[in-house]
Design a protein around this motif. Structure first.
Motif, PDB file in Angstrom:
ATOM      1  N   GLY A 191      53.540 -42.652 -16.204  1.00 47.05           N
ATOM      2  CA  GLY A 191      53.740 -41.218 -16.405  1.00 47.05           C
ATOM      3  C   GLY A 191      53.303 -40.376 -15.226  1.00 47.05           C
ATOM      4  N   ASP A 192      53.406 -40.907 -14.009  1.00 51.40           N
ATOM      5  CA  ASP A 192      53.059 -40.173 -12.794  1.00 51.40           C
ATOM      6  C   ASP A 192      51.620 -39.673 -12.820  1.00 51.40           C
ATOM      7  OD1 ASP A 192      55.592 -40.617 -11.763  1.00 51.40           O
ATOM      8  OD2 ASP A 192      56.382 -38.740 -12.547  1.00 51.40           O
ATOM      9  N   LYS A 193      50.687 -40.606 -13.028  1.00 51.23           N
ATOM     10  CA  LYS A 193      49.270 -40.274 -13.056  1.00 51.23           C
ATOM     11  C   LYS A 193      48.531 -41.174 -12.066  1.00 51.23           C
ATOM     12  CE  LYS A 193      49.256 -38.764 -17.866  1.00 51.23           C
ATOM     13  NZ  LYS A 193      49.433 -37.399 -17.572  1.00 51.23           N
ATOM     14  N   LEU A 194      47.540 -40.591 -11.396  1.00 53.41           N
ATOM     15  CA  LEU A 194      46.695 -41.319 -10.460  1.00 53.41           C
ATOM     16  C   LEU A 194      45.273 -41.315 -11.006  1.00 53.41           C
ATOM     17  CD1 LEU A 194      46.156 -42.687  -7.709  1.00 53.41           C
ATOM     18  CD2 LEU A 194      45.821 -40.388  -6.764  1.00 53.41           C
ATOM     19  N   PHE A 195      44.710 -42.501 -11.199  1.00 54.22           N
ATOM     20  CA  PHE A 195      43.358 -42.683 -11.724  1.00 54.22           C
ATOM     21  C   PHE A 195      42.446 -43.035 -10.551  1.00 54.22           C
ATOM     22  CE2 PHE A 195      40.091 -45.572 -13.399  1.00 54.22           C
ATOM     23  CZ  PHE A 195      39.589 -44.850 -14.474  1.00 54.22           C
ATOM     24  N   ILE A 196      41.348 -42.290 -10.386  1.00 55.65           N
ATOM     25  CA  ILE A 196      40.379 -42.566  -9.326  1.00 55.65           C
ATOM     26  C   ILE A 196      39.006 -42.716  -9.982  1.00 55.65           C
ATOM     27  CG2 ILE A 196      39.347 -41.791  -7.164  1.00 55.65           C
ATOM     28  CD1 ILE A 196      41.807 -39.988  -6.748  1.00 55.65           C
ATOM     29  N   ALA A 197      38.426 -43.923  -9.899  1.00 55.19           N
ATOM     30  CA  ALA A 197      37.085 -44.187 -10.426  1.00 55.19           C
ATOM     31  C   ALA A 197      36.121 -44.279  -9.251  1.00 55.19           C
ATOM     32  CB  ALA A 197      37.073 -45.485 -11.218  1.00 55.19           C
ATOM     33  N   TYR A 198      34.869 -43.838  -9.454  1.00 57.02           N
ATOM     34  CA  TYR A 198      33.866 -43.829  -8.382  1.00 57.02           C
ATOM     35  C   TYR A 198      32.480 -43.721  -9.006  1.00 57.02           C
ATOM     36  CZ  TYR A 198      34.207 -38.890  -9.529  1.00 57.02           C
ATOM     37  OH  TYR A 198      34.219 -37.705 -10.209  1.00 57.02           O
ATOM     38  N   TYR A 199      31.456 -44.006  -8.197  1.00 58.84           N
ATOM     39  CA  TYR A 199      30.124 -43.791  -8.731  1.00 58.84           C
ATOM     40  C   TYR A 199      29.603 -42.438  -8.277  1.00 58.84           C
ATOM     41  CZ  TYR A 199      27.756 -45.535  -4.445  1.00 58.84           C
ATOM     42  OH  TYR A 199      27.302 -45.727  -3.165  1.00 58.84           O
ATOM     43  N   THR A 200      28.825 -41.808  -9.156  1.00 52.82           N
ATOM     44  CA  THR A 200      28.346 -40.444  -8.942  1.00 52.82           C
ATOM     45  C   THR A 200      27.067 -40.439  -8.106  1.00 52.82           C
ATOM     46  OG1 THR A 200      27.100 -40.479 -10.995  1.00 52.82           O
ATOM     47  CG2 THR A 200      29.368 -39.666 -11.116  1.00 52.82           C
ATOM     48  N   ALA A 201      26.556 -39.254  -7.844  1.00 54.63           N
ATOM     49  CA  ALA A 201      25.395 -39.068  -6.971  1.00 54.63           C
ATOM     50  C   ALA A 201      24.250 -40.006  -7.341  1.00 54.63           C
ATOM     51  CB  ALA A 201      24.929 -37.616  -7.029  1.00 54.63           C
ATOM     52  N   GLY A 202      23.780 -40.731  -6.341  1.00 50.60           N
ATOM     53  CA  GLY A 202      22.673 -41.655  -6.544  1.00 50.60           C
ATOM     54  C   GLY A 202      23.040 -42.909  -7.303  1.00 50.60           C
ATOM     55  N   GLY A 203      24.306 -43.101  -7.604  1.00 48.52           N
ATOM     56  CA  GLY A 203      24.743 -44.282  -8.332  1.00 48.52           C
ATOM     57  C   GLY A 203      24.338 -44.276  -9.798  1.00 48.52           C
ATOM     58  N   ALA A 204      24.052 -43.084 -10.326  1.00 50.54           N
ATOM     59  CA  ALA A 204      23.558 -42.968 -11.700  1.00 50.54           C
ATOM     60  C   ALA A 204      24.612 -43.371 -12.731  1.00 50.54           C
ATOM     61  CB  ALA A 204      23.083 -41.543 -11.967  1.00 50.54           C
ATOM     62  N   THR A 205      25.863 -43.007 -12.499  1.00 45.79           N
ATOM     63  CA  THR A 205      26.923 -43.300 -13.463  1.00 45.79           C
ATOM     64  C   THR A 205      28.236 -43.567 -12.733  1.00 45.79           C
ATOM     65  OG1 THR A 205      27.526 -40.975 -13.682  1.00 45.79           O
ATOM     66  CG2 THR A 205      25.920 -41.820 -15.256  1.00 45.79           C
ATOM     67  N   ILE A 206      29.172 -44.081 -13.471  1.00 43.16           N
ATOM     68  CA  ILE A 206      30.544 -44.222 -12.995  1.00 43.16           C
ATOM     69  C   ILE A 206      31.337 -43.083 -13.617  1.00 43.16           C
ATOM     70  CG2 ILE A 206      32.613 -45.671 -12.979  1.00 43.16           C
ATOM     71  CD1 ILE A 206      30.330 -46.906 -11.398  1.00 43.16           C
ATOM     72  N   ASP A 207      32.172 -42.438 -12.830  1.00 41.55           N
ATOM     73  CA  ASP A 207      32.995 -41.347 -13.328  1.00 41.55           C
ATOM     74  C   ASP A 207      34.424 -41.590 -12.858  1.00 41.55           C
ATOM     75  OD1 ASP A 207      33.691 -39.025 -14.630  1.00 41.55           O
ATOM     76  OD2 ASP A 207      32.326 -37.738 -13.506  1.00 41.55           O
ATOM     77  N   ALA A 208      35.344 -40.806 -13.358  1.00 39.49           N
ATOM     78  CA  ALA A 208      36.741 -40.944 -12.964  1.00 39.49           C
ATOM     79  C   ALA A 208      37.472 -39.627 -13.164  1.00 39.49           C
ATOM     80  CB  ALA A 208      37.425 -42.033 -13.784  1.00 39.49           C
ATOM     81  N   VAL A 209      38.558 -39.489 -12.432  1.00 32.67           N
ATOM     82  CA  VAL A 209      39.462 -38.358 -12.613  1.00 32.67           C
ATOM     83  C   VAL A 209      40.870 -38.916 -12.742  1.00 32.67           C
ATOM     84  CG1 VAL A 209      38.035 -36.681 -11.375  1.00 32.67           C
ATOM     85  CG2 VAL A 209      39.733 -38.008 -10.126  1.00 32.67           C
ATOM     86  N   ILE A 210      41.714 -38.148 -13.417  1.00 29.04           N
ATOM     87  CA  ILE A 210      43.128 -38.502 -13.514  1.00 29.04           C
ATOM     88  C   ILE A 210      43.920 -37.302 -13.033  1.00 29.04           C
ATOM     89  CG2 ILE A 210      45.048 -39.097 -15.049  1.00 29.04           C
ATOM     90  CD1 ILE A 210      43.010 -40.500 -16.853  1.00 29.04           C
TER      91      ILE A 210
END
Length: 170
Positions: free
Chosen positions: A142-161
């Motif tokens: 459906g024409d979506k780009l998923f980007i996962a990464y770790y947040t400041a200090g490696g505290a959590t994993i986050d993502a955007v679509i």
């Protein structure tokens, strides 16, 4: 290089044109087909692999036999990830750091010219002076780009679509 499906390997310099004082680290290699490949790599100048260095890129048009001289981007970029979307657009995501190493972002850029030129950098998340990044890219239906990464200090994993559409401007 391996000629036996990875059973044995031979070390080969991809691009010997880098200065001996430049550390080459965290490469991302993408095969674009028809013998064209793009390589982006984190660098560090001076005596330490932790020193600042601009993100570099090299292109091969003969299946990796030869490579262009390194071209430097105008920013420090670490741990790039490369993806070619089904529509042909290239995406590069990375940890962006200012030259003083006091601010970091998770960022990306795109190319509609098979890596010959790139869009301005788009920042996803500001991390202050804390380490963040190491993004990974996936195209979703459906024409979506998923980007996962770790947040400041490696505290959590986050993502955007991101939703994207391909069109042409007049």
């Amino acid at each position: 290089e391996s000629t036996d499906e990875g059973q044995t390997w031979t070390e080969t310099l991809v691009n010997p044109t880098a200065a001996e004082t430049v550390w080459l680290q965290e490469p991302a290699l993408l095969d674009l087909g028809m013998d064209r490949m793009v390589l982006q790599i984190r660098t560090a100048d001076e005596a330490s692999p932790s020193s600042p260095g601009k993100l570099l890129q090299s292109i091969s048009v003969d299946g990796g036999e030869t490579w262009t001289n390194w071209e430097s981007f105008s920013f420090v970029g670490h741990a790039p990830d490369l993806l070619q979307l089904e529509n042909g657009v290239l995406v590069s995501a990375f940890r962006e750091i200012n030259d003083e190493f006091t601010m970091e972002w998770v960022s990306f850029m795109h190319s509609v010219t098979d890596s010959a030129t790139w869009s301005p950098v788009q920042r996803i998340e500001y991390c202050g002076a804390a380490e963040c990044g190491y993004p990974s890219l996936v195209e979703l239906p459906g024409d979506k780009l998923f980007i996962a990464y770790y947040t400041a200090g490696g505290a959590t994993i986050d993502a955007v679509i991101y939703d994207f559409t391909v069109g042409y401007a007049n």
